[in-house]
Design a protein around this motif. Sequence first.
Motif, PDB file in Angstrom:
ATOM      1  N   LYS A   1     -16.669   0.075  34.415  1.00 58.67           N
ATOM      2  CA  LYS A   1     -16.864  -0.994  33.298  1.00 58.67           C
ATOM      3  C   LYS A   1     -17.804  -0.794  32.093  1.00 58.67           C
ATOM      4  CE  LYS A   1     -16.309  -4.693  36.824  1.00 58.67           C
ATOM      5  NZ  LYS A   1     -17.224  -5.828  37.535  1.00 58.67           N
ATOM      6  N   VAL A   2     -17.589  -1.550  31.120  1.00 61.08           N
ATOM      7  CA  VAL A   2     -18.770  -1.396  30.018  1.00 61.08           C
ATOM      8  C   VAL A   2     -19.255  -2.676  29.786  1.00 61.08           C
ATOM      9  CG1 VAL A   2     -18.954  -0.828  27.813  1.00 61.08           C
ATOM     10  CG2 VAL A   2     -17.051   0.372  28.810  1.00 61.08           C
ATOM     11  N   ARG A   3     -20.655  -2.734  29.909  1.00 57.20           N
ATOM     12  CA  ARG A   3     -21.444  -4.133  29.860  1.00 57.20           C
ATOM     13  C   ARG A   3     -21.995  -3.905  28.391  1.00 57.20           C
ATOM     14  NH1 ARG A   3     -27.176  -4.750  32.460  1.00 57.20           N
ATOM     15  NH2 ARG A   3     -27.865  -3.277  30.595  1.00 57.20           N
ATOM     16  N   TYR A   4     -21.807  -5.179  27.574  1.00 59.45           N
ATOM     17  CA  TYR A   4     -22.010  -5.051  26.308  1.00 59.45           C
ATOM     18  C   TYR A   4     -23.028  -6.236  26.204  1.00 59.45           C
ATOM     19  CZ  TYR A   4     -17.652  -2.822  25.204  1.00 59.45           C
ATOM     20  OH  TYR A   4     -16.589  -2.069  25.061  1.00 59.45           O
ATOM     21  N   CYS A   5     -24.051  -5.980  25.202  1.00 58.90           N
ATOM     22  CA  CYS A   5     -25.058  -6.935  24.843  1.00 58.90           C
ATOM     23  C   CYS A   5     -25.333  -6.781  23.221  1.00 58.90           C
ATOM     24  CB  CYS A   5     -26.467  -6.693  25.579  1.00 58.90           C
ATOM     25  SG  CYS A   5     -27.116  -4.976  25.091  1.00 58.90           S
ATOM     26  N   ILE A   6     -26.056  -7.705  22.785  1.00 51.84           N
ATOM     27  CA  ILE A   6     -26.475  -8.022  21.337  1.00 51.84           C
ATOM     28  C   ILE A   6     -27.517  -6.757  21.195  1.00 51.84           C
ATOM     29  CG2 ILE A   6     -27.717  -9.201  19.542  1.00 51.84           C
ATOM     30  CD1 ILE A   6     -25.187 -10.379  20.319  1.00 51.84           C
ATOM     31  N   ASN A   7     -27.190  -6.076  19.935  1.00 51.35           N
ATOM     32  CA  ASN A   7     -28.199  -5.140  19.529  1.00 51.35           C
ATOM     33  C   ASN A   7     -29.050  -6.037  18.563  1.00 51.35           C
ATOM     34  OD1 ASN A   7     -29.528  -3.578  17.326  1.00 51.35           O
ATOM     35  ND2 ASN A   7     -27.945  -1.999  17.746  1.00 51.35           N
ATOM     36  N   ARG A   8     -30.042  -6.214  19.236  1.00 52.94           N
ATOM     37  CA  ARG A   8     -31.407  -7.352  18.666  1.00 52.94           C
ATOM     38  C   ARG A   8     -31.858  -6.963  17.561  1.00 52.94           C
ATOM     39  NH1 ARG A   8     -30.339 -12.151  20.708  1.00 52.94           N
ATOM     40  NH2 ARG A   8     -29.780 -12.155  22.791  1.00 52.94           N
ATOM     41  N   VAL A   9     -32.029  -5.790  17.179  1.00 54.02           N
ATOM     42  CA  VAL A   9     -32.498  -5.262  16.002  1.00 54.02           C
ATOM     43  C   VAL A   9     -31.453  -5.699  14.825  1.00 54.02           C
ATOM     44  CG1 VAL A   9     -33.245  -3.150  14.424  1.00 54.02           C
ATOM     45  CG2 VAL A   9     -34.027  -3.424  16.829  1.00 54.02           C
ATOM     46  N   ASN A  10     -30.128  -5.201  14.891  1.00 53.57           N
ATOM     47  CA  ASN A  10     -29.291  -5.572  14.028  1.00 53.57           C
ATOM     48  C   ASN A  10     -28.840  -6.918  13.725  1.00 53.57           C
ATOM     49  OD1 ASN A  10     -29.393  -2.718  13.039  1.00 53.57           O
ATOM     50  ND2 ASN A  10     -27.572  -2.224  14.287  1.00 53.57           N
ATOM     51  N   TYR A  11     -28.973  -7.666  15.129  1.00 57.22           N
ATOM     52  CA  TYR A  11     -28.519  -8.939  14.986  1.00 57.22           C
ATOM     53  C   TYR A  11     -29.575  -9.718  14.194  1.00 57.22           C
ATOM     54  CZ  TYR A  11     -27.173 -13.504  17.136  1.00 57.22           C
ATOM     55  OH  TYR A  11     -26.823 -14.753  17.382  1.00 57.22           O
TER      56      TYR A  11
ATOM     57  N   GLY B   1     -22.512  -2.255  14.564  1.00 59.21           N
ATOM     58  CA  GLY B   1     -23.951  -2.326  14.939  1.00 59.21           C
ATOM     59  C   GLY B   1     -24.357  -3.529  15.507  1.00 59.21           C
ATOM     60  N   LEU B   2     -23.465  -4.496  15.644  1.00 62.67           N
ATOM     61  CA  LEU B   2     -23.953  -5.809  16.173  1.00 62.67           C
ATOM     62  C   LEU B   2     -24.182  -5.832  17.497  1.00 62.67           C
ATOM     63  CD1 LEU B   2     -22.192  -8.086  13.484  1.00 62.67           C
ATOM     64  CD2 LEU B   2     -24.682  -7.729  13.511  1.00 62.67           C
ATOM     65  N   ILE B   3     -23.410  -5.124  18.287  1.00 59.93           N
ATOM     66  CA  ILE B   3     -23.556  -5.228  19.539  1.00 59.93           C
ATOM     67  C   ILE B   3     -23.569  -3.716  20.161  1.00 59.93           C
ATOM     68  CG2 ILE B   3     -22.234  -7.186  19.897  1.00 59.93           C
ATOM     69  CD1 ILE B   3     -19.868  -5.517  21.001  1.00 59.93           C
ATOM     70  N   GLU B   4     -24.008  -3.603  21.421  1.00 61.07           N
ATOM     71  CA  GLU B   4     -24.365  -2.256  22.101  1.00 61.07           C
ATOM     72  C   GLU B   4     -23.325  -2.321  23.391  1.00 61.07           C
ATOM     73  OE1 GLU B   4     -28.628  -1.131  21.067  1.00 61.07           O
ATOM     74  OE2 GLU B   4     -28.600  -2.467  22.724  1.00 61.07           O
ATOM     75  N   GLY B   5     -22.945  -1.198  23.984  1.00 60.70           N
ATOM     76  CA  GLY B   5     -22.030  -1.026  25.264  1.00 60.70           C
ATOM     77  C   GLY B   5     -22.761   0.163  25.795  1.00 60.70           C
ATOM     78  N   GLU B   6     -23.070  -0.395  27.287  1.00 60.83           N
ATOM     79  CA  GLU B   6     -23.463   0.556  28.200  1.00 60.83           C
ATOM     80  C   GLU B   6     -22.306   0.903  29.370  1.00 60.83           C
ATOM     81  OE1 GLU B   6     -26.299   0.023  31.931  1.00 60.83           O
ATOM     82  OE2 GLU B   6     -27.465  -0.031  29.765  1.00 60.83           O
ATOM     83  N   ILE B   7     -22.008   2.213  29.426  1.00 55.12           N
ATOM     84  CA  ILE B   7     -20.738   2.536  30.262  1.00 55.12           C
ATOM     85  C   ILE B   7     -21.460   2.712  31.752  1.00 55.12           C
ATOM     86  CG2 ILE B   7     -19.040   4.142  30.793  1.00 55.12           C
ATOM     87  CD1 ILE B   7     -18.991   4.616  27.622  1.00 55.12           C
ATOM     88  N   THR B   8     -21.045   1.775  32.526  1.00 53.29           N
ATOM     89  CA  THR B   8     -21.209   2.063  34.149  1.00 53.29           C
ATOM     90  C   THR B   8     -19.902   2.085  34.748  1.00 53.29           C
ATOM     91  OG1 THR B   8     -21.473  -0.591  34.126  1.00 53.29           O
ATOM     92  CG2 THR B   8     -23.557   0.943  33.905  1.00 53.29           C
TER      93      THR B   8
ATOM     94  N   TYR C   1     -19.685  -8.110  30.777  1.00 53.87           N
ATOM     95  CA  TYR C   1     -18.906  -7.181  31.017  1.00 53.87           C
ATOM     96  C   TYR C   1     -17.695  -7.561  29.968  1.00 53.87           C
ATOM     97  CZ  TYR C   1     -21.463  -4.951  34.405  1.00 53.87           C
ATOM     98  OH  TYR C   1     -22.484  -4.284  35.119  1.00 53.87           O
ATOM     99  N   CYS C   2     -16.953  -6.889  29.832  1.00 54.06           N
ATOM    100  CA  CYS C   2     -15.627  -7.041  29.035  1.00 54.06           C
ATOM    101  C   CYS C   2     -14.657  -8.090  29.554  1.00 54.06           C
ATOM    102  CB  CYS C   2     -14.674  -5.867  28.655  1.00 54.06           C
ATOM    103  SG  CYS C   2     -13.289  -6.163  27.578  1.00 54.06           S
ATOM    104  N   GLY C   3     -14.549  -7.771  31.118  1.00 59.11           N
ATOM    105  CA  GLY C   3     -13.944  -8.739  31.706  1.00 59.11           C
ATOM    106  C   GLY C   3     -14.244 -10.196  31.814  1.00 59.11           C
ATOM    107  N   ASP C   4     -15.531 -10.488  31.685  1.00 56.50           N
ATOM    108  CA  ASP C   4     -16.037 -11.716  31.647  1.00 56.50           C
ATOM    109  C   ASP C   4     -15.726 -12.466  30.312  1.00 56.50           C
ATOM    110  OD1 ASP C   4     -17.323 -11.409  34.103  1.00 56.50           O
ATOM    111  OD2 ASP C   4     -19.221 -10.511  33.096  1.00 56.50           O
ATOM    112  N   LEU C   5     -15.756 -11.618  29.229  1.00 58.69           N
ATOM    113  CA  LEU C   5     -15.302 -12.301  27.980  1.00 58.69           C
ATOM    114  C   LEU C   5     -13.900 -12.570  28.004  1.00 58.69           C
ATOM    115  CD1 LEU C   5     -17.591  -9.560  25.638  1.00 58.69           C
ATOM    116  CD2 LEU C   5     -17.998 -12.011  25.896  1.00 58.69           C
ATOM    117  N   VAL C   6     -13.036 -11.707  28.434  1.00 58.79           N
ATOM    118  CA  VAL C   6     -11.672 -11.976  28.538  1.00 58.79           C
ATOM    119  C   VAL C   6     -11.256 -13.462  29.083  1.00 58.79           C
ATOM    120  CG1 VAL C   6      -9.566 -11.145  29.640  1.00 58.79           C
ATOM    121  CG2 VAL C   6     -10.963  -9.678  28.615  1.00 58.79           C
TER     122      VAL C   6
END
Length: 100
Positions: free
Chosen positions: A78-88, A68-75, A42-47
Motif C-alpha cells: 500500500k501507499v499511505r498519503y498525507c498532507i505535505n504540511r509545509v506546502n499546504y 507538492g501538496l501531499i506526500e506518499g509513503e510506500i509500505t 491509504y488510497c483504498g480508504d479514499l476510494v
Amino acid sequence: MAYSKASDFEERDVVVARFAKALSHPARVAILRLLAKQTACYCGDLVQELPIAQATVSQHLKELKDAGLIEGEITPPKVRYCINRVNYDMAKLYFDNLFI
C-alpha cells in the motif's frame, strides 16, 4: 502567438499557479479535504469515500503529489498519503494573499 516562460514571473506566482492547477478538479479538492482531516490515509480508504474508480483516485493523488501538496509513503503493498504540511500551509498563505 504570445509566449511566456514561468521563469519570467515571480517564484511566488509560479508556485501559486502550480497549486491552483493541482486543485483544478473537484476530486482533487475532495481528496485534499479528506487528507486534511486526518494524519494519513491509504488510497483504498479514499476510494471508499469518493464516487470514482481506484485508478482515477490514483491519478488525482499523483497530480497532488507532483504539485507538492501531499506526500506518499510506500509500505508494500500500500501507499499511505498525507498532507505535505509545509506546502499546504504555503498554499493557504499564498491563496489568502491572492484574494486580498
